[in-house]
Design an enzyme around this catalytic site. Structure first.
Site, PDB file in Angstrom:
ATOM      1  N   ASP A   1     -94.970   6.533 -25.488  1.00  0.00           N
ATOM      2  CA  ASP A   1     -93.940   6.240 -24.499  1.00  0.00           C
ATOM      3  C   ASP A   1     -92.720   7.158 -24.653  1.00  0.00           C
ATOM      4  OD1 ASP A   1     -92.563   4.765 -22.504  1.00  0.00           O
ATOM      5  OD2 ASP A   1     -91.625   3.522 -24.047  1.00  0.00           O
TER       6      ASP A   1
ATOM      7  N   TYR B   1     -92.294  -7.631 -28.660  1.00  0.00           N
ATOM      8  CA  TYR B   1     -91.405  -7.662 -27.490  1.00  0.00           C
ATOM      9  C   TYR B   1     -91.561  -8.990 -26.749  1.00  0.00           C
ATOM     10  CZ  TYR B   1     -90.422  -2.765 -28.346  1.00  0.00           C
ATOM     11  OH  TYR B   1     -90.000  -1.586 -28.920  1.00  0.00           O
TER      12      TYR B   1
END
Ligand code: GCB
Length: 694
Positions: free
Chosen positions: A255, A552
């Site tokens: 990412d 997360y």
């Protein structure tokens, strides 16, 4: 497979072939090694194996530690000027051309390295160091895949050429990803992998035609394959209704934007023909006495006379020796301490190695000064100890990333980031997801910022990336990383990967081999990898010393449901600790916040939502850090660029600072917290008036 893919890793293919032999060896090594033993710090090993009274044995043990496996046959000391070494930085404008031919191979077919690049076709100015992607207005260059060509002509002092007793070394701090280097049209070296330095001795080549300037050509290819680190794939879009002829894309499994080019300084430096090639130090202490076990490797002569002197900060000699290896004893040692753990953090001695040698033609003298911090690292079931005191990581994850420069080394940015970290009260960071510039680690040494040093093993998701060729390359990268960073006191742990598909079957042998190998390279530091796998199914976790887990909650899972964080985070910690009884770092947590976007009650992507996520995580950290949680690293220090996609709004916005390094509301929450933690767990320097005199 397309031509540019086939062409670019020609060197990689050759290398892999030659590595096949070693992989067999390594796999055997892994299977021969019994279960990977838990990491023990120096003190613990000493206590276990050597009773305190046997000080002589203790020294012998330190010797043994230095007999670590060394697979690379040359050192990679950071280039420093000294009375015997000169340095010429080649930062600035280079000539640049991207090979936009359909197979990206015209540069090799037409041998662009043989003449000036400008003679081969249109060229542009390109700054070095910098990623090339964001320098122009050309989107095809921003998203370019394949070979780009850099060139620079250099004039060097005449004595570098006339004095045959001088070596001239060309060093590239890093170039992403595959590089081939020519000097005056002759190939001098090649290197696979971004983020780590490579060198070539070019003095003899320059001497062939001393009258002309030296022309350096560097071709760099950013294509990622299943066997590169990080891995990627090239996908050809063959449907003529949807895509133009020859259309292809680079798929990546990580990412951040795949910035490319020459990212760190290129320079020339000299050494005498007989020179200090490498130095390794391992440190320890007992009561007030420090021990610096060192080993100097000399190249260019069978024998040389050495004088090794350890100086304190004021330039006073505290210990010396005439041997190539030994233990320097430092009375009244000043230990290296992390920032906010001691009033005098980052204390560095300087180890000056003075070499003298002679042959029938000449005498040679070389001087190299290595900064040395004396400290120990140890891991227990519940703690991370630095100098035998519990250390709690309250820090950040970063990226080498900024506007325009991309991943290019930039001093103003580096210094600003250190000022921000100190303002925040951060005592540590992880080099997510690749090794950072040596210049940054030197800052960490001097400021006492603790580092988890990560290799580019990010995005290992495809089962084919667990194959032998990938593993062989991964081992090579760890060789290069440990060789480069082994002497930094700030580096306290190696991370061999980020979020690999660790639940897949081959992950077990892969990580066992990789971690065993890394421990063999450096028995003094714990080794980990960062996981987001299920605690019960993670096949690599048995081999790590510290569990580093990313999560997360209320973002990628149960998006918008802040109320799930306490229960899920609590379960995460209990599960991991219950299974492994190893200390745990929350190595990533966070939420995207578009700066200036607000809502109350909080909604995703607002600053309020990011704050709420942080606060919920912190509540649980405060419970668990009394038990076995030894650190928390926010994702991320600053917003950063990513590939374009439907979940990214001009990059990843999980920064607590914007990409331009301005604070979001979350930065103030973290600052309050980190200074409170520092007050509880450390000793603030006297010049620091909590929390804002920095
Ligand atoms: C992760 C990755 C990191 C990403 C982050 C995110 O787990 O390790 O590279 O940027 O999540 O924001 O998705």
């Amino acid at each position: 497979m397309s031509n540019y893919v086939r062409q670019l890793p020609k060197t990689t293919r050759e290398a892999v072939r030659s590595r096949d032999h070693r992989i067999t060896h390594v796999t055997e090594l892994a299977t021969r090694t019994a279960e990977c033993r838990p990491y023990l710090g120096v003190e613990e090993r000493l206590r276990l194996f050597i009773p305190e009274k046997h000080r002589m044995l203790r020294l012998l043990w330190l010797f043994a530690v230095l007999d670590a496996v060394l697979l690379l046959d040359t050192g990679m000391l950071f280039p420093r000027e000294s009375s015997s070494r000169e340095l010429k930085e080649l930062s600035g404008l280079w000539v640049f051309r991207a090979d936009k031919s359909p197979n990206r191979n015209q540069g090799f077919e037409r041998a662009w390295y043989k003449s000036r690049l400008a003679e081969t076709g249109p060229v542009i100015d390109m700054p070095v160091p910098a990623s090339y992607n964001d320098i122009t207005q050309d989107s095809t260059l921003r998203d370019f895949i394949g070979w780009v060509w850099y060139e620079r002509e250099v004039v060097v002092p005449a004595r570098w050429i006339t004095d045959e007793g001088t070596r001239v070394v060309l060093r590239v701090g890093s170039a992403h990803y595959n590089s081939v280097v020519w000097v005056n049209g002759e190939k001098v070296t090649e290197h696979a992998g971004g983020h780590l330095p490579f060198e070539a001795e070019i003095g003899s080549l320059m001497r062939k035609d001393p009258t002309r300037p030296c022309r350096i050509t560097i071709a760099v290819n950013n294509t990622l394959t299943l066997e590169t680190l990080p891995p990627g794939t090239i996908q050809h879009m063959n449907d003529p209704i949807k895509y133009p002829d020859g259309y292809f894309v680079q798929n990546i499994y990580f990412d951040f934007f795949n910035y490319a080019g020459i990212h760190r300084p290129v320079l020339l430096y000299t050494t005498p023909k007989v020179y200090v090639d490498d130095i390794t130090v391992v440190t320890d202490f007992l009561d007030n006495t420090g021990f610096v076990r060192y080993q100097v490797s000399v190249k260019g002569a069978a024998t040389a006379t050495l004088k090794v002197t350890l100086m304190d900060k004021d330039g006073h000699c505290v210990a010396s020796s005439n041997e190539a290896s030994g233990v320097l004893k430092v009375v009244d040692v000043k230990l290296w301490w992390p920032y906010l753990m001691h009033e005098n953090p980052g204390y560095l001695y300087s180890m000056e190695v003075h070499l003298m040698a002679a042959d029938e033609r000449s005498t040679y003298e070389d001087v190299y000064a290595l900064p040395v911090g004396i400290r120990t690292v140890k891991v227990t079931n519940t703690q991370f100890l630095i100098n035998n005191k519990p250390f709690y990581f309250h820090g950040v994850n970063k990226h080498e990333d900024s506007d325009i420069r991309g991943k290019g080394l930039d001093w103003p940015l580096i210094v600003k980031d250190f000022n921000l970290m100190k303002w925040l009260g951060a005592n540590s960071f992880r080099t997510s997801h690749y090794p950072y510039a040596e210049e940054i680690l030197q800052m960490c040494d001097r400021h006492g910022i603790v580092v988890i040093d990560e290799c580019p093993g990010v995005g290992i998701k495809d089962i084919r990336s667990f194959g032998n060729a990938s593993l062989a390359h991964h081992l090579d990268v760890m060789d290069e990383l440990v060789r480069r960073d082994k002497n930094h006191p700030s580096v306290v742990m190696w991370s061999v990967a980020n979020e690999p598909a660790a639940e897949m079957q081959p992950a077990a042998l892969y990580f066992k081999t990789l971690i065993t190998h890394t421990k063999a390279l450096d028995p003094t530091r714990p080794v980990t990898f960062i996981t987001d796998s299920n605690y019960a199914r993670d096949k690599g976790a048995p081999y790590v010393d510290v569990i580093c887990v990313n999560s997360y909650f209320s973002w990628y899972h149960d998006p918008g449901h802040l109320e799930v964080i306490p229960i899920q985070l609590n379960a995460q910690f209990e599960n991991w600790y219950g299974k492994y009884q190893k200390p745990i770092i929350q190595s990533e947590y966070g939420a995207d916040a578009v700066p200036g976007l607000h809502s109350d009650p909080p909604m995703m992507f607002t600053e309020e939502y990011q704050n709420a996520v942080l606060r919920s995580y912190h509540d649980i950290f405060d419970q668990k850090r009394k038990q076995y949680v030894i650190g928390e690293l926010i994702w991320n220090f600053a917003d950063f660029m990513t590939a374009q996609g439907i979940t990214r709004v001009v990059g990843n916005k999980k920064g607590i600072f914007t990409r331009q390094r301005q604070p979001k509301a979350g930065a103030f929450i973290l600052k309050e917290r980190y200074w409170r933690l520092a007050n509880e767990t450390g000793r603030l320097p006297p010049w620091t008036k909590y929390p804002c005199s920095l």
